[in-house]
Design a protein around this motif. Structure first.
Motif, PDB file in Angstrom:
ATOM      1  N   GLY A  17       0.793  -1.221   0.000  1.00 37.90           N
ATOM      2  CA  GLY A  17       0.000   0.000   0.000  1.00 37.90           C
ATOM      3  C   GLY A  17       0.828   1.274   0.000  1.00 37.90           C
ATOM      4  N   ARG A  18       2.130   1.144  -0.248  1.00 35.47           N
ATOM      5  CA  ARG A  18       2.988   2.332  -0.319  1.00 35.47           C
ATOM      6  C   ARG A  18       2.917   2.928  -1.721  1.00 35.47           C
ATOM      7  N   VAL A  19       3.234   4.217  -1.824  1.00 35.03           N
ATOM      8  CA  VAL A  19       3.191   4.916  -3.099  1.00 35.03           C
ATOM      9  C   VAL A  19       4.619   5.211  -3.571  1.00 35.03           C
ATOM     10  N   LEU A  20       4.833   5.099  -4.874  1.00 36.58           N
ATOM     11  CA  LEU A  20       6.135   5.324  -5.497  1.00 36.58           C
ATOM     12  C   LEU A  20       6.295   6.797  -5.844  1.00 36.58           C
ATOM     13  N   LEU A  21       7.388   7.402  -5.384  1.00 42.89           N
ATOM     14  CA  LEU A  21       7.670   8.811  -5.669  1.00 42.89           C
ATOM     15  C   LEU A  21       9.098   8.959  -6.168  1.00 42.89           C
ATOM     16  N   GLY A  22       9.323  10.037  -6.897  1.00 42.45           N
ATOM     17  CA  GLY A  22      10.666  10.379  -7.333  1.00 42.45           C
ATOM     18  C   GLY A  22      11.003  11.797  -6.912  1.00 42.45           C
ATOM     19  N   GLN A  23      12.242  12.019  -6.524  1.00 40.68           N
ATOM     20  CA  GLN A  23      12.692  13.375  -6.218  1.00 40.68           C
ATOM     21  C   GLN A  23      13.271  13.936  -7.511  1.00 40.68           C
TER      22      GLN A  23
ATOM     23  N   VAL B 168      14.508   7.867  -5.686  1.00 45.87           N
ATOM     24  CA  VAL B 168      13.240   7.193  -5.950  1.00 45.87           C
ATOM     25  C   VAL B 168      12.960   6.322  -4.740  1.00 45.87           C
ATOM     26  N   GLY B 169      11.694   6.255  -4.322  1.00 46.09           N
ATOM     27  CA  GLY B 169      11.394   5.395  -3.189  1.00 46.09           C
ATOM     28  C   GLY B 169       9.926   5.159  -2.980  1.00 46.09           C
ATOM     29  N   TRP B 170       9.655   4.168  -2.138  1.00 42.40           N
ATOM     30  CA  TRP B 170       8.298   3.826  -1.718  1.00 42.40           C
ATOM     31  C   TRP B 170       8.013   4.518  -0.395  1.00 42.40           C
ATOM     32  N   PHE B 171       6.817   5.106  -0.277  1.00 39.79           N
ATOM     33  CA  PHE B 171       6.454   5.840   0.927  1.00 39.79           C
ATOM     34  C   PHE B 171       5.105   5.374   1.456  1.00 39.79           C
ATOM     35  N   ALA B 172       5.057   5.134   2.776  1.00 38.13           N
ATOM     36  CA  ALA B 172       3.783   4.848   3.425  1.00 38.13           C
ATOM     37  C   ALA B 172       2.921   6.098   3.337  1.00 38.13           C
TER      38      ALA B 172
ATOM     39  N   VAL C 187      16.876   4.950  -8.930  1.00 35.48           N
ATOM     40  CA  VAL C 187      17.078   6.035  -9.889  1.00 35.48           C
ATOM     41  C   VAL C 187      17.531   5.361 -11.176  1.00 35.48           C
ATOM     42  N   ASN C 188      16.738   5.505 -12.226  1.00 40.88           N
ATOM     43  CA  ASN C 188      16.992   4.767 -13.455  1.00 40.88           C
ATOM     44  C   ASN C 188      17.350   5.670 -14.631  1.00 40.88           C
TER      45      ASN C 188
END
Length: 159
Positions: free
Chosen positions: A33-39, A123-127, A115-116
Protein backbone atom coordinates in the motif's frame (compact mmCIF):
# COMPACT_ATOMS: atom_id res chain seq x y z
CA UNK A 1 11.91 15.89 -17.44
CA UNK A 2 14.10 16.28 -20.49
CA UNK A 3 12.45 17.80 -23.52
CA UNK A 4 11.44 15.11 -26.04
CA UNK A 5 12.90 15.43 -29.53
CA UNK A 6 9.48 16.01 -31.13
CA UNK A 7 8.94 19.06 -28.90
CA UNK A 8 12.38 20.43 -29.81
CA UNK A 9 11.38 20.14 -33.47
CA UNK A 10 8.13 22.05 -32.81
CA UNK A 11 10.03 24.70 -30.84
CA UNK A 12 12.39 25.24 -33.78
CA UNK A 13 9.50 26.80 -35.70
CA UNK A 14 7.10 27.82 -32.90
CA UNK A 15 9.65 29.64 -30.77
CA UNK A 16 8.70 30.20 -27.15
CA UNK A 17 4.94 30.53 -27.72
CA UNK A 18 2.50 28.51 -25.63
CA UNK A 19 2.43 24.79 -26.42
CA UNK A 20 -0.50 22.79 -25.06
CA UNK A 21 0.78 19.28 -24.37
CA UNK A 22 -0.53 15.99 -23.04
CA UNK A 23 1.04 14.68 -19.85
CA UNK A 24 0.60 11.46 -17.90
CA UNK A 25 1.16 10.84 -14.20
CA UNK A 26 1.04 7.70 -12.06
CA UNK A 27 -0.06 6.92 -8.55
CA UNK A 28 1.77 3.59 -8.20
CA UNK A 29 1.02 1.34 -5.23
CA UNK A 30 2.95 -1.73 -4.14
CA UNK A 31 1.54 -4.77 -2.30
CA UNK A 32 2.11 -3.01 1.03
CA UNK A 33 0.00 0.00 0.00
CA UNK A 34 2.99 2.33 -0.32
CA UNK A 35 3.19 4.92 -3.10
CA UNK A 36 6.14 5.32 -5.50
CA UNK A 37 7.67 8.81 -5.67
CA UNK A 38 10.67 10.38 -7.33
CA UNK A 39 12.69 13.37 -6.22
CA UNK A 40 12.95 15.47 -9.37
CA UNK A 41 16.41 16.52 -10.55
CA UNK A 42 15.14 19.85 -11.96
CA UNK A 43 13.58 21.27 -8.77
CA UNK A 44 14.56 18.74 -6.05
CA UNK A 45 10.89 18.23 -5.09
CA UNK A 46 9.25 14.87 -4.44
CA UNK A 47 6.56 14.04 -6.99
CA UNK A 48 4.49 11.37 -8.63
CA UNK A 49 6.13 9.85 -11.68
CA UNK A 50 5.09 11.66 -14.85
CA UNK A 51 5.98 12.22 -18.47
CA UNK A 52 4.89 13.18 -21.96
CA UNK A 53 3.48 10.63 -24.42
CA UNK A 54 5.25 10.35 -27.74
CA UNK A 55 3.15 11.25 -30.82
CA UNK A 56 0.68 8.42 -31.45
CA UNK A 57 1.48 6.68 -28.15
CA UNK A 58 -1.48 5.68 -26.00
CA UNK A 59 -1.50 7.44 -22.58
CA UNK A 60 -1.49 4.21 -20.52
CA UNK A 61 1.38 2.77 -22.60
CA UNK A 62 3.30 6.05 -22.18
CA UNK A 63 2.85 5.82 -18.43
CA UNK A 64 4.09 2.23 -18.24
CA UNK A 65 7.15 3.32 -20.26
CA UNK A 66 7.79 6.46 -18.18
CA UNK A 67 7.53 4.67 -14.83
CA UNK A 68 9.98 2.00 -15.97
CA UNK A 69 12.39 4.50 -17.56
CA UNK A 70 12.47 6.72 -14.47
CA UNK A 71 12.26 4.16 -11.63
CA UNK A 72 12.96 0.63 -12.91
CA UNK A 73 9.51 -0.44 -11.65
CA UNK A 74 7.14 -2.38 -13.92
CA UNK A 75 3.48 -1.44 -13.55
CA UNK A 76 0.00 -2.38 -14.69
CA UNK A 77 -2.40 0.51 -15.22
CA UNK A 78 -5.63 -0.09 -13.27
CA UNK A 79 -7.79 2.97 -13.92
CA UNK A 80 -7.85 6.66 -14.68
CA UNK A 81 -7.86 8.84 -11.55
CA UNK A 82 -8.16 12.40 -12.81
CA UNK A 83 -8.04 14.70 -15.82
CA UNK A 84 -6.84 18.24 -15.29
CA UNK A 85 -5.54 21.10 -17.37
CA UNK A 86 -2.98 23.00 -15.34
CA UNK A 87 -1.89 26.61 -15.55
CA UNK A 88 0.70 27.60 -18.11
CA UNK A 89 4.32 27.41 -17.01
CA UNK A 90 7.16 29.57 -18.29
CA UNK A 91 10.53 27.85 -18.16
CA UNK A 92 13.85 29.65 -17.57
CA UNK A 93 14.64 29.54 -21.32
CA UNK A 94 11.35 31.38 -22.08
CA UNK A 95 9.39 28.36 -23.37
CA UNK A 96 5.73 28.38 -22.30
CA UNK A 97 3.75 25.14 -21.86
CA UNK A 98 0.39 24.10 -20.51
CA UNK A 99 -0.18 20.42 -19.74
CA UNK A 100 -3.32 18.30 -19.78
CA UNK A 101 -2.54 15.76 -17.04
CA UNK A 102 -4.08 12.30 -17.34
CA UNK A 103 -3.45 10.59 -14.00
CA UNK A 104 -3.73 6.82 -13.59
CA UNK A 105 -3.71 4.47 -10.63
CA UNK A 106 -1.13 1.74 -11.20
CA UNK A 107 0.00 -1.42 -9.44
CA UNK A 108 3.65 -2.44 -9.27
CA UNK A 109 4.21 -5.92 -10.73
CA UNK A 110 8.00 -6.14 -10.95
CA UNK A 111 11.33 -4.41 -10.99
CA UNK A 112 13.05 -2.64 -8.14
CA UNK A 113 12.67 1.05 -7.31
CA UNK A 114 15.87 2.91 -8.15
CA UNK A 115 17.08 6.04 -9.89
CA UNK A 116 16.99 4.77 -13.45
CA UNK A 117 17.76 7.94 -15.44
CA UNK A 118 18.91 11.53 -14.95
CA UNK A 119 15.40 12.89 -14.23
CA UNK A 120 15.47 11.89 -10.55
CA UNK A 121 17.81 12.40 -7.62
CA UNK A 122 16.10 9.68 -5.58
CA UNK A 123 13.24 7.19 -5.95
CA UNK A 124 11.39 5.39 -3.19
CA UNK A 125 8.30 3.83 -1.72
CA UNK A 126 6.45 5.84 0.93
CA UNK A 127 3.78 4.85 3.42
CA UNK A 128 0.71 7.05 3.11
CA UNK A 129 1.26 8.41 6.63
CA UNK A 130 4.91 9.27 5.89
CA UNK A 131 4.80 11.14 2.58
CA UNK A 132 7.46 13.78 1.95
CA UNK A 133 6.54 17.41 1.31
CA UNK A 134 4.76 17.70 -2.05
CA UNK A 135 2.31 20.05 -3.73
CA UNK A 136 -1.38 19.80 -2.92
CA UNK A 137 -2.08 18.43 -6.40
CA UNK A 138 0.13 15.39 -5.73
CA UNK A 139 -1.75 14.72 -2.49
CA UNK A 140 -5.08 15.20 -4.29
CA UNK A 141 -4.23 12.60 -6.95
CA UNK A 142 -3.13 10.09 -4.30
CA UNK A 143 -6.42 10.66 -2.45
CA UNK A 144 -8.39 10.17 -5.67
CA UNK A 145 -6.46 6.97 -6.48
CA UNK A 146 -7.47 5.57 -3.08
CA UNK A 147 -11.13 6.57 -3.44
CA UNK A 148 -13.73 4.35 -5.05
CA UNK A 149 -15.02 7.19 -7.19
CA UNK A 150 -15.35 7.92 -10.90
CA UNK A 151 -12.58 9.78 -12.69
CA UNK A 152 -12.25 13.32 -11.32
CA UNK A 153 -12.33 16.30 -13.67
CA UNK A 154 -12.76 20.03 -13.19
CA UNK A 155 -16.50 20.78 -13.37
CA UNK A 156 -17.65 23.18 -16.06
CA UNK A 157 -18.43 26.63 -14.79
CA UNK A 158 -21.42 28.65 -15.89
CA UNK A 159 -24.03 27.04 -17.89
Amino acid sequence: MPTPDFIREIRASAGHQLLWLPGVSAVVFDDEGRVLLGQRADNHRWALISGIPDPGEQPAAALVREVHEETGVDVVVERMVSVRSGKSVTYPNGDVCQFMDLCFRCRAVGGEARVNDDESLAVGWFALDALPEMTDYHHFRIKQALADEPTWFEPMSGG
